[in-house]
Design an enzyme around this catalytic site. Structure first.
Site, PDB file in Angstrom:
ATOM      1  N   LYS A  78      -9.456   2.536  -3.199  1.00  0.00           N
ATOM      2  CA  LYS A  78      -9.973   2.017  -1.935  1.00  0.00           C
ATOM      3  C   LYS A  78     -11.392   2.525  -1.729  1.00  0.00           C
ATOM      4  CE  LYS A  78      -8.687   1.372   2.916  1.00  0.00           C
ATOM      5  NZ  LYS A  78      -7.702   1.706   3.974  1.00  0.00           N
TER       6      LYS A  78
ATOM      7  N   GLU B 243       0.830  -1.204   0.000  1.00  0.00           N
ATOM      8  CA  GLU B 243       0.000   0.000   0.000  1.00  0.00           C
ATOM      9  C   GLU B 243       0.867   1.258   0.000  1.00  0.00           C
ATOM     10  OE1 GLU B 243      -3.524   1.955   2.824  1.00  0.00           O
ATOM     11  OE2 GLU B 243      -2.140   0.463   3.636  1.00  0.00           O
TER      12      GLU B 243
ATOM     13  N   CYS C 179      -5.500  -2.473   2.584  1.00  0.00           N
ATOM     14  CA  CYS C 179      -5.414  -2.414   4.042  1.00  0.00           C
ATOM     15  C   CYS C 179      -6.580  -3.157   4.693  1.00  0.00           C
ATOM     16  CB  CYS C 179      -5.330  -0.961   4.501  1.00  0.00           C
ATOM     17  SG  CYS C 179      -4.859  -0.767   6.239  1.00  0.00           S
TER      18      CYS C 179
END
Length: 528
Positions: free
Chosen positions: A349, A286, A402
């Site tokens: 995301k 990430e 994440c």
């Protein structure tokens, strides 16, 4: 056992609260990285006995009579979440001069709020309480509902659901492929709480039989799945996972960005050893690209020069999108870069971290002087939707960034047409604490649930390849710097569909609710 149970039942005031707090805190030892499920056979019987004694004033209203049970559950939850989530505060110490003030809000405030879910669980259970095995069913039902609500209320935070406590190894994870986390949560509470029956005689034999049957069924099904021959894979993918172990204090420092980027290039370009082929897919963690590509077009040129013909890079990066107004939008993304240095696809995301990646009710809170609690280059916008990225060989890889990977329903819905789960993360915020180990465990269970391999790239670990049955093919430890080269067979090994898994879990929840209600009503009926 009866004497011990009697003493716990008679606890009152601060002693009852302390016992509930300690029972909840002890349960954390069943989670990663400790992986000692036996503590559940202490924590939950103590909770049952505390609830046995949590009787309100009979002359008060129904809701007021639930206050003692609500309080017991709250203290149990506060102990559990405080002991299990204290490491969140580490993120605020990365730039302590700016964010240390918020340490109590994170370390104590989050457990204070999450504890209300378990308070609801015990209050709901106490509605259908009885003096026999029915109270075990009631408690499991209450926790099942509470954990389900925790998955989506207030954006959701299903971290360390109780079901993970009975899944420390792949042998014990396989049941989640049939009943999902809803089912595993309720059965975990049933198994952990059944020893409370040892303090009495009612339904003791039934409890022992049920206890043995559930444990043997879980182990037996796990053994069956793990010993089945591997299905033939029509395709395989040679993957390289890069773990750079970049210090967060340097990550967004302009003076060292070029050095960080060069490290990523060097690790990615290493020649594989004789046992591995050249990677077709390279995976970076990430936000591993330490600058915006539109500010550094030379970086794309360097990547094109590094990648060999046919290779594809999936890299965590911040993606900028020019807005129609005065402000641009920034996305926490996974970008796909081909061997010509072109960005050919990107996934943003979707589920952002409140207070970490964006500020809820930002207008109001900023007027009060409250900003993001976690330092970062900018505020992020949420992506509209997720899609699979086609990687070499036509394989469909679905990226989760994440903590998105901890949401069972989110993953199940989005991987329906996918063949690989890709999880990129930066757990360096939390150092070598329980946090990264718990995060990895939840990602590992997603692979078992959905029956497809997991590729995981983390800045400081744990980077790993996990097969569809939850077995770790290879991994890099916390704070290690290096690469993983693995050939991944592309095959789906699910047991039931995501929809059927969800139905199975809620059927179990309904059965326990009916059992609790039936036994509660039976106890209230006058004897003939």
């Amino acid at each position: 056992m009866q004497r011990l149970a009697g003493r716990i039942i008679l606890l009152w005031g601060w002693r009852r609260s302390l016992a509930a707090f300690l029972a909840g805190a002890l349960l954390v030892l069943a989670q990663a990285p400790y992986d000692f499920p036996a503590v559940g056979f202490v924590s939950f019987p103590v909770l049952v006995w505390l609830l046995d004694g949590a009787t309100g004033d009979a002359s008060a209203g129904r809701l007021r009579r639930l206050r003692p049970a609500f309080a017991v559950g709250w203290w149990f939850g506060f102990g559990y979440f405080l002991a299990g989530l204290w490491w969140i505060g580490s993120a605020l110490l990365v730039e302590a001069d700016e964010f240390a003030w918020a340490l109590p809000l994170a370390v104590v405030g989050i457990p204070l709020v999450l504890a209300f879910f378990y308070a609801v669980a015990t209050a709901l259970a106490r509605l259908f309480w009885s003096s026999d095995i029915g109270r075990i069913a009631a408690l499991a039902f209450g926790f099942g509902v509470a954990e389900w609500l925790r998955g989506f209320l207030f954006t959701g935070f299903p971290w360390n659901e109780v079901g993970y406590a009975v899944m420390p190894v792949p042998l014990l994870m396989q049941g989640v492929s049939v009943i999902g986390m809803v089912g595993m949560n309720v059965l975990a509470v049933v198994v952990f709480a059944l020893p409370a029956l040892l303090a009495g005689r009612r339904h003791l034999r039934l409890g022992i039989v049920l206890f043995v049957v559930l444990i043997c069924a879980d182990i037996g099904f796990g053994w069956f799945r793990l010993t089945q021959p591997e299905p033939a894979a029509s395709r395989s993918l040679d993957v390289r996972i890069v773990q750079p172990s970049v210090d967060l204090s340097e990550k967004w420092d302009a003076a060292v960005r070029d050095r960080i980027f060069k490290t990523m290039l060097t690790l990615s370009a290493q020649k594989p050893d004789l046992t591995h082929a050249e990677p077709q897919l390279i995976l970076w963690p990430e936000t591993s690209v330490p600058f915006l590509f539109n500010e550094r077009p030379d970086a794309l040129t360097a990547l094109g020069d590094m990648l060999k013909p046919g290779q594809l890079l999936l890299a965590g990066a911040v993606r900028e999108e020019s807005g129609t107004g005065a402000e641009d939008r920034y996305y926490n993304s996974v970008v796909a870069i081909d061997d010509t240095g072109q960005i050919v696809d990107a996934v943003d995301k979707v589920h952002l971290v409140p207070f970490g990646e964006y500020l809820p009710l930002s207008g109001l809170l900023e007027r009060l002087g409250i900003e993001q609690f976690v330092a970062g280059p900018m505020d992020f916008s949420a992506g509209a939707a997720r899609h699979a990225i086609t990687v070499p060989g036509g394989v469909k890889a679905v990226p989760f960034i994440c903590y998105e990977v901890i949401f069972p329903r989110l993953v199940a819905v989005d991987v329906t047409s996918g063949e690989l789960i890709v999880n990129v993360t930066n757990d360096a915020w939390f150092g070598d604490t329980p946090g990264p180990y718990q995060h990895f465990r939840q990602a590992q269970v997603r692979a078992v649930e959905n029956g497809i391999p997991l590729l995981r790239a983390a800045n400081t670990g744990i980077s790993a390849v996990v097969d569809p049955r939850g077995r770790i093919v290879d991994a890099l430890a916390i704070d290690a710097k290096g690469i993983l080269d693995v050939r991944v067979p592309v095959v789906r090994q699910w047991v039931v569909s995501a929809d059927q898994r969800r139905i199975n879990g809620f059927v179990l929840l309904l059965v326990l609710a009916l059992a609790a209600v039936a036994l509660n009503v039976r106890q209230r009926l006058p004897l003939n």
